[in-house]
Design a protein around this motif. Structure first.
Motif, PDB file in Angstrom:
ATOM      1  N   VAL A  55       0.807  -1.169   0.071  1.00  0.00           N
ATOM      2  CA  VAL A  55      -0.048   0.128   0.160  1.00  0.00           C
ATOM      3  C   VAL A  55       0.878   1.184   0.065  1.00  0.00           C
ATOM      4  O   VAL A  55       1.750   1.371   0.807  1.00  0.00           O
ATOM      5  N   THR A  56       0.764   2.077  -0.920  1.00  0.00           N
ATOM      6  CA  THR A  56       1.592   3.194  -1.150  1.00  0.00           C
ATOM      7  C   THR A  56       0.661   4.633  -0.849  1.00  0.00           C
ATOM      8  O   THR A  56      -0.443   4.468  -1.780  1.00  0.00           O
ATOM      9  N   VAL A  57       1.169   5.407  -0.290  1.00  0.00           N
ATOM     10  CA  VAL A  57       0.338   6.616  -0.058  1.00  0.00           C
ATOM     11  C   VAL A  57       1.387   7.687  -0.325  1.00  0.00           C
ATOM     12  O   VAL A  57       2.286   7.875   0.538  1.00  0.00           O
ATOM     13  N   PHE A  58       0.709   8.785  -1.202  1.00  0.00           N
ATOM     14  CA  PHE A  58       1.639   9.951  -1.452  1.00  0.00           C
ATOM     15  C   PHE A  58       0.729  11.074  -0.301  1.00  0.00           C
ATOM     16  O   PHE A  58      -0.295  11.290  -0.385  1.00  0.00           O
ATOM     17  N   VAL A  59       1.578  11.860   0.228  1.00  0.00           N
ATOM     18  CA  VAL A  59       1.059  13.134   1.203  1.00  0.00           C
ATOM     19  C   VAL A  59       1.350  14.361   0.525  1.00  0.00           C
ATOM     20  O   VAL A  59       2.587  14.649   0.201  1.00  0.00           O
ATOM     21  N   GLY A  60       0.346  15.097   0.207  1.00  0.00           N
ATOM     22  CA  GLY A  60       0.646  16.511  -0.612  1.00  0.00           C
ATOM     23  C   GLY A  60      -0.659  16.497  -1.449  1.00  0.00           C
ATOM     24  O   GLY A  60      -1.734  15.672  -1.732  1.00  0.00           O
ATOM     25  N   ARG A  61      -0.401  17.478  -2.346  1.00  0.00           N
ATOM     26  CA  ARG A  61      -1.082  17.838  -3.488  1.00  0.00           C
ATOM     27  C   ARG A  61      -1.156  16.872  -4.682  1.00  0.00           C
ATOM     28  O   ARG A  61       0.065  16.255  -4.866  1.00  0.00           O
ATOM     29  N   PRO A  62      -2.174  16.235  -5.193  1.00  0.00           N
ATOM     30  CA  PRO A  62      -2.203  15.239  -6.312  1.00  0.00           C
ATOM     31  C   PRO A  62      -1.098  15.637  -7.158  1.00  0.00           C
ATOM     32  O   PRO A  62      -1.312  16.696  -7.753  1.00  0.00           O
ATOM     33  N   LYS A  63      -0.522  14.734  -7.830  1.00  0.00           N
ATOM     34  CA  LYS A  63       0.612  14.968  -8.864  1.00  0.00           C
ATOM     35  C   LYS A  63       0.878  13.449  -9.304  1.00  0.00           C
ATOM     36  O   LYS A  63       0.640  12.765  -8.706  1.00  0.00           O
ATOM     37  N   LYS A  64       1.552  13.594 -10.341  1.00  0.00           N
ATOM     38  CA  LYS A  64       2.182  12.224 -10.892  1.00  0.00           C
ATOM     39  C   LYS A  64       2.935  11.697  -9.917  1.00  0.00           C
ATOM     40  O   LYS A  64       4.098  12.267  -9.620  1.00  0.00           O
ATOM     41  N   SER A  65       2.695  10.444  -9.453  1.00  0.00           N
ATOM     42  CA  SER A  65       3.207   9.734  -8.515  1.00  0.00           C
ATOM     43  C   SER A  65       2.893   8.260  -8.810  1.00  0.00           C
ATOM     44  O   SER A  65       1.938   7.780  -9.227  1.00  0.00           O
ATOM     45  N   ARG A  66       3.928   7.340  -8.251  1.00  0.00           N
ATOM     46  CA  ARG A  66       3.608   5.952  -8.490  1.00  0.00           C
ATOM     47  C   ARG A  66       2.913   5.348  -7.246  1.00  0.00           C
ATOM     48  O   ARG A  66       2.588   4.132  -7.006  1.00  0.00           O
ATOM     49  N   ALA A  67       2.533   6.303  -6.159  1.00  0.00           N
ATOM     50  CA  ALA A  67       1.630   5.949  -5.152  1.00  0.00           C
ATOM     51  C   ALA A  67       0.084   5.494  -5.635  1.00  0.00           C
ATOM     52  O   ALA A  67      -0.307   6.180  -6.439  1.00  0.00           O
ATOM     53  N   ARG A  68      -0.387   4.667  -5.011  1.00  0.00           N
ATOM     54  CA  ARG A  68      -1.595   4.378  -5.441  1.00  0.00           C
ATOM     55  C   ARG A  68      -2.811   5.027  -4.786  1.00  0.00           C
ATOM     56  O   ARG A  68      -3.737   5.567  -5.409  1.00  0.00           O
ATOM     57  N   TYR A  69      -2.528   5.672  -3.782  1.00  0.00           N
ATOM     58  CA  TYR A  69      -3.305   6.580  -2.892  1.00  0.00           C
ATOM     59  C   TYR A  69      -2.706   7.993  -2.454  1.00  0.00           C
ATOM     60  O   TYR A  69      -1.506   7.983  -2.501  1.00  0.00           O
ATOM     61  N   TYR A  70      -3.460   8.973  -2.210  1.00  0.00           N
ATOM     62  CA  TYR A  70      -2.800   9.927  -1.697  1.00  0.00           C
ATOM     63  C   TYR A  70      -3.899  10.590  -0.524  1.00  0.00           C
ATOM     64  O   TYR A  70      -4.939  10.296  -0.593  1.00  0.00           O
ATOM     65  N   VAL A  71      -3.345  11.485   0.493  1.00  0.00           N
ATOM     66  CA  VAL A  71      -3.925  12.121   1.247  1.00  0.00           C
ATOM     67  C   VAL A  71      -3.252  13.454   1.021  1.00  0.00           C
ATOM     68  O   VAL A  71      -2.029  13.910   0.537  1.00  0.00           O
ATOM     69  N   LYS A  72      -4.237  14.675   1.506  1.00  0.00           N
ATOM     70  CA  LYS A  72      -3.411  15.835   1.418  1.00  0.00           C
ATOM     71  C   LYS A  72      -2.637  16.390   2.540  1.00  0.00           C
ATOM     72  O   LYS A  72      -1.887  17.327   2.207  1.00  0.00           O
ATOM     73  N   THR A  73      -2.665  15.850   3.783  1.00  0.00           N
ATOM     74  CA  THR A  73      -2.073  16.363   5.082  1.00  0.00           C
ATOM     75  C   THR A  73      -1.546  15.215   5.846  1.00  0.00           C
ATOM     76  O   THR A  73      -2.080  14.101   5.944  1.00  0.00           O
ATOM     77  N   PRO A  74      -0.843  15.748   6.560  1.00  0.00           N
ATOM     78  CA  PRO A  74      -0.400  14.789   7.629  1.00  0.00           C
ATOM     79  C   PRO A  74      -1.286  14.391   8.552  1.00  0.00           C
ATOM     80  O   PRO A  74      -1.452  13.248   8.959  1.00  0.00           O
ATOM     81  N   GLU A  75      -2.107  15.034   8.899  1.00  0.00           N
ATOM     82  CA  GLU A  75      -3.538  14.948   9.706  1.00  0.00           C
ATOM     83  C   GLU A  75      -4.399  13.893   8.954  1.00  0.00           C
ATOM     84  O   GLU A  75      -4.796  12.843   9.765  1.00  0.00           O
ATOM     85  N   GLU A  76      -4.664  13.921   7.830  1.00  0.00           N
ATOM     86  CA  GLU A  76      -5.148  12.848   6.955  1.00  0.00           C
ATOM     87  C   GLU A  76      -4.528  11.511   7.118  1.00  0.00           C
ATOM     88  O   GLU A  76      -5.078  10.411   7.030  1.00  0.00           O
ATOM     89  N   VAL A  77      -2.898  11.536   7.084  1.00  0.00           N
ATOM     90  CA  VAL A  77      -2.291  10.350   7.244  1.00  0.00           C
ATOM     91  C   VAL A  77      -2.473   9.616   8.866  1.00  0.00           C
ATOM     92  O   VAL A  77      -2.790   8.492   8.733  1.00  0.00           O
ATOM     93  N   ARG A  78      -2.660  10.458   9.718  1.00  0.00           N
ATOM     94  CA  ARG A  78      -3.089   9.982  11.158  1.00  0.00           C
ATOM     95  C   ARG A  78      -4.431   9.203  11.150  1.00  0.00           C
ATOM     96  O   ARG A  78      -4.774   8.125  11.679  1.00  0.00           O
ATOM     97  N   LYS A  79      -5.311  10.070  10.573  1.00  0.00           N
ATOM     98  CA  LYS A  79      -6.758   9.511  10.362  1.00  0.00           C
ATOM     99  C   LYS A  79      -6.698   8.195   9.700  1.00  0.00           C
ATOM    100  O   LYS A  79      -7.445   7.103   9.970  1.00  0.00           O
ATOM    101  N   PHE A  80      -5.794   7.934   8.537  1.00  0.00           N
ATOM    102  CA  PHE A  80      -5.988   6.713   7.897  1.00  0.00           C
ATOM    103  C   PHE A  80      -5.359   5.601   8.721  1.00  0.00           C
ATOM    104  O   PHE A  80      -5.817   4.602   8.521  1.00  0.00           O
TER     105      PHE A  80
END
Length: 90
Positions: A55-80
């Motif tokens: 499971v791969t998660v990019f934190v920040g604004r959506p952009k071209k990434s190999r991560a399958r998922y993304y969240v916008k902020t570190p707070e969203e990482v904590r919730k995840f």
């Protein structure tokens, strides 16, 4: 921001694969799923390394990434992570 990289043939992807193989037994690796959360270009090697079975998660604004998922902020990482913990623990 300055990214300092040592002059060695290692990247975050190689480190993730090495840690996964060293830290967990074959049975644990078969039953488990690696999870990697990152927020910059150097994390792309790790996203690529575990794309097929992790499971791969990019934190920040959506952009071209190999991560399958993304969240916008570190707070969203904590919730995840809290949600994953709730599912595992019950």
């Amino acid at each position: 921001v300055v990214e300092v990289m040592p002059p060695v043939e290692w990247d975050k992807g190689k480190v993730v694969r090495w840690l996964w193989s060293q830290r967990f037994s074959a049975a644990q690796r078969k039953a488990g799923v690696p999870l990697y959360v990152g927020d910059d270009i150097t994390d792309e090697d790790a996203f690529r390394a575990i794309a097929a079975n992790g499971v791969t998660v990019f934190v920040g604004r959506p952009k071209k990434s190999r991560a399958r998922y993304y969240v916008k902020t570190p707070e969203e990482v904590r919730k995840f992570l809290d949600k994953i913990g709730d599912e595992i623990i019950g």
